[in-house]
Design an enzyme around this catalytic site. Structure first.
Site, PDB file in Angstrom:
ATOM      1  N   MET A  18     -10.069  -9.242  51.659  1.00  0.00           N
ATOM      2  CA  MET A  18     -10.741 -10.467  52.109  1.00  0.00           C
ATOM      3  C   MET A  18     -12.255 -10.352  51.931  1.00  0.00           C
ATOM      4  SD  MET A  18     -10.693 -12.345  55.816  1.00  0.00           S
ATOM      5  CE  MET A  18      -8.916 -12.520  55.867  1.00  0.00           C
TER       6      MET A  18
ATOM      7  N   ARG B  32      -4.122 -40.143  36.719  1.00  0.00           N
ATOM      8  CA  ARG B  32      -4.494 -39.540  37.984  1.00  0.00           C
ATOM      9  C   ARG B  32      -4.862 -40.655  38.955  1.00  0.00           C
ATOM     10  NH1 ARG B  32      -9.320 -35.097  37.970  1.00  0.00           N
ATOM     11  NH2 ARG B  32     -10.597 -36.977  37.933  1.00  0.00           N
TER      12      ARG B  32
ATOM     13  N   TYR C 110      -5.380  -1.840  49.876  1.00  0.00           N
ATOM     14  CA  TYR C 110      -4.175  -2.327  50.547  1.00  0.00           C
ATOM     15  C   TYR C 110      -2.947  -2.187  49.658  1.00  0.00           C
ATOM     16  CZ  TYR C 110      -6.937  -4.480  54.298  1.00  0.00           C
ATOM     17  OH  TYR C 110      -7.755  -4.709  55.364  1.00  0.00           O
TER      18      TYR C 110
ATOM     19  N   LYS D 119     -20.327 -33.259  43.097  1.00  0.00           N
ATOM     20  CA  LYS D 119     -19.199 -33.030  44.015  1.00  0.00           C
ATOM     21  C   LYS D 119     -19.016 -31.526  44.244  1.00  0.00           C
ATOM     22  CE  LYS D 119     -16.014 -33.282  40.073  1.00  0.00           C
ATOM     23  NZ  LYS D 119     -15.179 -34.214  39.289  1.00  0.00           N
TER      24      LYS D 119
END
Ligand SMILES: *Cc1c(COP(=O)(O)O)cnc(C)c1O
Length: 368
Positions: A313, A136, A264, A38
């Site tokens: 980013m 779950r 930043y 997965k």
């Protein structure tokens, strides 16, 4: 190995073979092996990995969602594929692509029977999942009667396996809890197998279950993280080889004078002259913001360089004040020598999350 000129996730297929053999050596000969692929095979590449593992002779694959299974079928994978978390709106697609659903509730069972009958199926393989404590997905053990009644009413489906999932198989302090899960599963599966007119497989172990609960291997085990080289335990890790190396290279070097800031929001302010390297990898590639501001690190010429300032980013900046290096030099984010588990640990995360976070923007390359 090629020196990285750009950010690349290098996958060592031989290491998968090594891990597969190690895990197989813990099993009886007739215990089947399901490989969990997965989430792009834990961030590596589901199709390449599944093809490789199919050649090695795994018995089953598992994916989380239907689209992941369809991608494997479209790539020519023939091995049975269990879909762990299918949603009713995908049931037609499941049947069209010969995928095998995990059936985890009355609602899902009823809906799948309707779709299987509409598609004129006979004995379509399904896998019934029981909840034994993870809370779950899964049927409760009180639902056995209703399950059996539903099964009796139709010929469209056939129960290929019964399974459950362990909540804390890696945690020795939770041994009592885990043994209770195993006992609950044995009890509930006995009720079903006694009532079914045919044989069905049983499975409950994930990677740490394989390693810590040999008495619970049953007919099949399901391994994900172990195949990718992590055993949730330092002793086991010594026997496994991480398959993925995340590499990049230094784009530019700066000297940040005392009192100047970097990045930043000016999150880093130099309290002395600092030498920094800017790297072409950021939160859009899988290095999330929590790694910034001195938490996470990479390796340059074998030395640890901490990420400083905010993660951008597309870039991070690292402190190389005491590391001899130059622009263009290779940078290892994680790999066999610099564990993804350790880097993940720097932000209280786990190998699973860091590996699956490496985004699709990062090129994969394969060593065979
Ligand atoms: C993801 C998953 C696994 C694999 O677990 P690992 O710890 O990676 O071996 C096995 N079974 C189920 C149901 C899962 O969701």
């Amino acid at each position: 190995m090629l020196k990285a000129q750009e950010t690349v996730l290098e996958i060592d297929l031989k290491a998968i073979q090594h891990n597969f053999k190690f895990l197989k050596s813990k099993l009886e000969n007739n215990t089947k092996f399901l490989a969990v692929v997965k989430a792009f095979a834990y961030g590596s590449d589901a199709i390449e990995i599944a093809k490789y593992l199919e050649n090695l002779g795994v018995d089953y694959f598992a994916v989380a969602y239907v689209d992941e299974g369809i991608a494997l079928r479209n790539a020519g994978i023939k091995t049975p594929i269990l879909v762990l978390h299918p949603l009713p709106e995908n049931f037609n697609a499941i049947i069209q692509h010969c995928l095998e659903p995990s059936i985890y509730s009355q609602r899902v069972l009823n809906e799948f029977i309707i779709v299987a009958e509409n598609n004129k199926q006979k004995n379509y393989p399904i896998h019934i999942k029981f909840n034994t404590g993870l809370n779950r997905l899964g049927f409760a053990d009180t639902e056995v009667e209703t399950i059996l009644n539903n099964l009796k009413k139709t010929e469209a489906i056939k129960v290929k396996s019964l399974f459950s999932h362990l909540a804390a198989s890696e945690d020795e302090n939770e041994k009592t809890f885990t043994l209770n899960q195993i006992t609950s599963f044995n009890n509930v599966s006995k009720k079903i197998t006694e009532a079914l007119p045919y044989q069905t497989m049983l499975h409950i172990c994930n990677t740490s279950g394989i390693l810590n609960y040999p008495q619970a291997h049953l007919n099949m085990v399901r391994s994900g993280i172990g195949l990718y080289g992590f055993g949730n335990n330092p002793k086991i890790n010594k026997h496994l080889k991480p398959i993925a190396t995340l590499k990049t290279s230094i784009s530019q070097i700066h000297i940040i004078k005392k009192g100047n800031s970097l990045g930043y929001n000016r999150a880093f302010v130099a309290n002395k002259d600092v030498r920094t390297a800017t790297l072409p990898i950021g939160h859009a590639d899988g290095i999330g913001r929590p790694y910034g501001n001195g938490n996470g690190f990479v390796f340059i010429n074998g030395k640890k360089a901490f990420i400083i300032g905010n993660v951008c980013m597309d870039m991070i900046m690292v402190d190389i004040t005491s590391i001899p290096c130059k622009e263009g030099d290779e940078v290892i984010v994680f790999g066999p020598e610099h564990s993804a588990e350790e880097l993940a640990g720097s932000i209280q995360s786990i190998s699973y999350e860091l590996l699956t976070s490496v985004s699709q923007r990062v090129k994969r390359s394969f060593r065979r």
